[in-house]
Motif scaffolding. Structure first.
Motif, mmCIF file in Angstrom:
data_model
loop_
_atom_site.group_PDB
_atom_site.id
_atom_site.type_symbol
_atom_site.label_atom_id
_atom_site.label_comp_id
_atom_site.label_asym_id
_atom_site.label_seq_id
_atom_site.Cartn_x
_atom_site.Cartn_y
_atom_site.Cartn_z
ATOM 1 N N ALA A 276 3.790 -7.872 3.223
ATOM 2 C CA ALA A 276 4.895 -7.317 4.002
ATOM 3 C C ALA A 276 4.751 -7.652 5.484
ATOM 4 C CB ALA A 276 4.949 -5.799 3.806
ATOM 5 N N LEU A 277 3.528 -7.627 5.975
ATOM 6 C CA LEU A 277 3.294 -7.885 7.399
ATOM 7 C C LEU A 277 3.302 -9.359 7.753
ATOM 8 C CD1 LEU A 277 0.577 -5.176 8.035
ATOM 9 C CD2 LEU A 277 2.940 -5.148 8.846
ATOM 10 N N THR A 278 2.938 -10.224 6.810
ATOM 11 C CA THR A 278 2.884 -11.655 7.112
ATOM 12 C C THR A 278 4.171 -12.367 6.749
ATOM 13 O OG1 THR A 278 1.929 -12.207 4.962
ATOM 14 C CG2 THR A 278 0.385 -11.767 6.778
ATOM 15 N N GLY A 279 4.973 -11.755 5.882
ATOM 16 C CA GLY A 279 6.223 -12.382 5.470
ATOM 17 C C GLY A 279 6.045 -13.487 4.448
ATOM 18 N N VAL A 280 4.846 -13.626 3.907
ATOM 19 C CA VAL A 280 4.581 -14.633 2.881
ATOM 20 C C VAL A 280 5.161 -14.136 1.567
ATOM 21 C CG1 VAL A 280 2.750 -15.881 1.675
ATOM 22 C CG2 VAL A 280 2.504 -15.350 4.091
ATOM 23 N N GLY A 281 5.508 -15.042 0.670
ATOM 24 C CA GLY A 281 6.127 -14.683 -0.600
ATOM 25 C C GLY A 281 5.328 -13.703 -1.431
ATOM 26 N N SER A 282 6.015 -12.847 -2.145
ATOM 27 C CA SER A 282 5.368 -11.806 -2.941
ATOM 28 C C SER A 282 4.766 -12.353 -4.228
ATOM 29 C CB SER A 282 6.364 -10.692 -3.251
ATOM 30 O OG SER A 282 7.464 -11.205 -3.972
ATOM 31 N N ASP A 283 5.186 -13.535 -4.673
ATOM 32 C CA ASP A 283 4.629 -14.112 -5.897
ATOM 33 C C ASP A 283 3.132 -14.366 -5.753
ATOM 34 O OD1 ASP A 283 7.112 -14.041 -7.064
ATOM 35 O OD2 ASP A 283 7.563 -16.154 -6.672
ATOM 36 N N ASP A 284 2.697 -14.797 -4.575
ATOM 37 C CA ASP A 284 1.276 -15.036 -4.344
ATOM 38 C C ASP A 284 0.474 -13.751 -4.487
ATOM 39 O OD1 ASP A 284 1.787 -17.697 -3.850
ATOM 40 O OD2 ASP A 284 1.800 -17.468 -1.666
ATOM 41 N N ALA A 285 0.985 -12.657 -3.951
ATOM 42 C CA ALA A 285 0.280 -11.382 -4.035
ATOM 43 C C ALA A 285 0.139 -10.946 -5.490
ATOM 44 C CB ALA A 285 1.017 -10.312 -3.230
ATOM 45 N N ALA A 286 1.206 -11.030 -6.250
ATOM 46 C CA ALA A 286 1.152 -10.651 -7.665
ATOM 47 C C ALA A 286 0.149 -11.534 -8.399
ATOM 48 C CB ALA A 286 2.530 -10.756 -8.300
ATOM 49 N N ALA A 287 0.131 -12.825 -8.090
ATOM 50 C CA ALA A 287 -0.802 -13.749 -8.751
ATOM 51 C C ALA A 287 -2.252 -13.369 -8.456
ATOM 52 C CB ALA A 287 -0.524 -15.178 -8.314
ATOM 53 N N HIS A 288 -2.551 -12.963 -7.233
ATOM 54 C CA HIS A 288 -3.912 -12.542 -6.875
ATOM 55 C C HIS A 288 -4.321 -11.297 -7.658
ATOM 56 C CE1 HIS A 288 -4.755 -15.485 -3.824
ATOM 57 N NE2 HIS A 288 -3.669 -15.161 -3.127
ATOM 58 N N VAL A 289 -3.431 -10.329 -7.749
ATOM 59 C CA VAL A 289 -3.750 -9.102 -8.484
ATOM 60 C C VAL A 289 -3.930 -9.424 -9.967
ATOM 61 C CG1 VAL A 289 -3.010 -6.764 -9.090
ATOM 62 C CG2 VAL A 289 -2.539 -7.650 -6.803
ATOM 63 N N LEU A 290 -3.056 -10.251 -10.507
ATOM 64 C CA LEU A 290 -3.157 -10.614 -11.922
ATOM 65 C C LEU A 290 -4.444 -11.378 -12.210
ATOM 66 C CD1 LEU A 290 0.553 -11.541 -12.705
ATOM 67 C CD2 LEU A 290 -0.719 -9.521 -13.510
ATOM 68 N N ALA A 291 -4.871 -12.242 -11.296
ATOM 69 C CA ALA A 291 -6.133 -12.968 -11.481
ATOM 70 C C ALA A 291 -7.312 -11.999 -11.491
ATOM 71 C CB ALA A 291 -6.304 -14.012 -10.377
ATOM 72 N N SER A 292 -7.278 -11.030 -10.596
ATOM 73 C CA SER A 292 -8.343 -10.030 -10.560
ATOM 74 C C SER A 292 -8.329 -9.185 -11.832
ATOM 75 C CB SER A 292 -8.168 -9.136 -9.326
ATOM 76 O OG SER A 292 -9.188 -8.177 -9.287
ATOM 77 N N LEU A 293 -7.150 -8.818 -12.276
ATOM 78 C CA LEU A 293 -7.014 -8.041 -13.514
ATOM 79 C C LEU A 293 -7.571 -8.825 -14.691
ATOM 80 C CD1 LEU A 293 -5.950 -5.573 -15.097
ATOM 81 C CD2 LEU A 293 -3.723 -6.724 -15.164
ATOM 82 N N LYS A 294 -7.251 -10.099 -14.746
ATOM 83 C CA LYS A 294 -7.746 -10.967 -15.836
ATOM 84 C C LYS A 294 -9.283 -10.983 -15.835
ATOM 85 C CE LYS A 294 -7.378 -15.679 -17.641
ATOM 86 N NZ LYS A 294 -6.779 -17.004 -17.423
ATOM 87 N N ALA A 295 -9.884 -11.102 -14.644
ATOM 88 C CA ALA A 295 -11.345 -11.101 -14.544
ATOM 89 C C ALA A 295 -11.926 -9.772 -14.992
ATOM 90 C CB ALA A 295 -11.766 -11.412 -13.108
ATOM 91 N N GLU A 296 -11.279 -8.680 -14.625
ATOM 92 C CA GLU A 296 -11.745 -7.350 -15.041
ATOM 93 C C GLU A 296 -11.667 -7.197 -16.560
ATOM 94 O OE1 GLU A 296 -13.165 -4.975 -13.345
ATOM 95 O OE2 GLU A 296 -12.472 -5.062 -11.276
#
Length: 192
Positions: A166-186
């Protein structure tokens, strides 16, 4: 004499005006008068319905949270299986509707207000408990006793990456991908 049936319409107009006004200014540095003017009514009427600026803002945040909840419930209803449900929660947290400028402004100011307002803090805790509960519900069958700790990490990533995006204005798809990658590892660690 008040017009029958107008209260819910006026309340909704004030909530929308509050979200729009905070989005335009970017902070809670707005007046009830400006909110009321944007809603097309007097500040006295706004005070009548909500009492004050903090109550109007809390109503706007409740509205924002109810829209988010509806999105999550819809996504969960379409998901099949625990992993799909977890992915649905993550994806929903980063939908474009949650990244509209006025919604971002409301969320950012909500976090700030929660530091000084008991009512805002309570509302924030409700959001956090619901997110945690939803995550634990679907993590428990997948990672067992680690579910609570994994849920804390995933929720922290959701909130933290939302704020960062929200603060950087970068696309939200990247954020979801990071969380999903972490979830996959967990989940992979939980399967071992």
């Amino acid at each position: 004499m008040p017009k029958l049936g107008m209260e819910p319409i006026r309340r909704a107009a004030l909530v929308k005006a509050t979200i729009d006004e905070i989005g335009a200014v970017g902070s809670l540095d707005v007046t009830v008068g400006k909110i009321a003017k944007r809603a097309g009514m007097s500040s006295a009427l706004a005070h009548h319905y909500f009492g004050g600026k903090e109550q109007i803002f809390l109503a706007a945040m409740r509205h924002t949270l109810s829209l988010y909840k509806a999105e999550v419930l819809g996504a969960l209803g379409r998901a099949s299986g625990h992993r799909a449900r977890l992915e649905a929660i993550v994806q929903t947290s980063f939908t474009s509707s949650n990244f509209r400028p006025e919604v971002i402004a409301v969320w950012l100011n909500f976090y700030v207000l929660a530091q000084t307002s008991a009512d805002a803090d309570q509302l924030l805790r409700i959001y956090q408990r619901r997110l945690h509960s939803n995550l634990v519900h679907d993590l428990r069958p997948l990672v067992g006793a680690r579910a609570v700790d994994v849920a804390i990490r995933v929720a922290g990533l959701i909130d933290g990456l939302y704020l960062r995006q929200a603060l950087t204005g970068v696309g939200s798809d990247d954020a979801a991908a990071h969380v999903l990658a972490s979830l996959k590892a967990e989940l992979k660690a939980g399967a071992q």
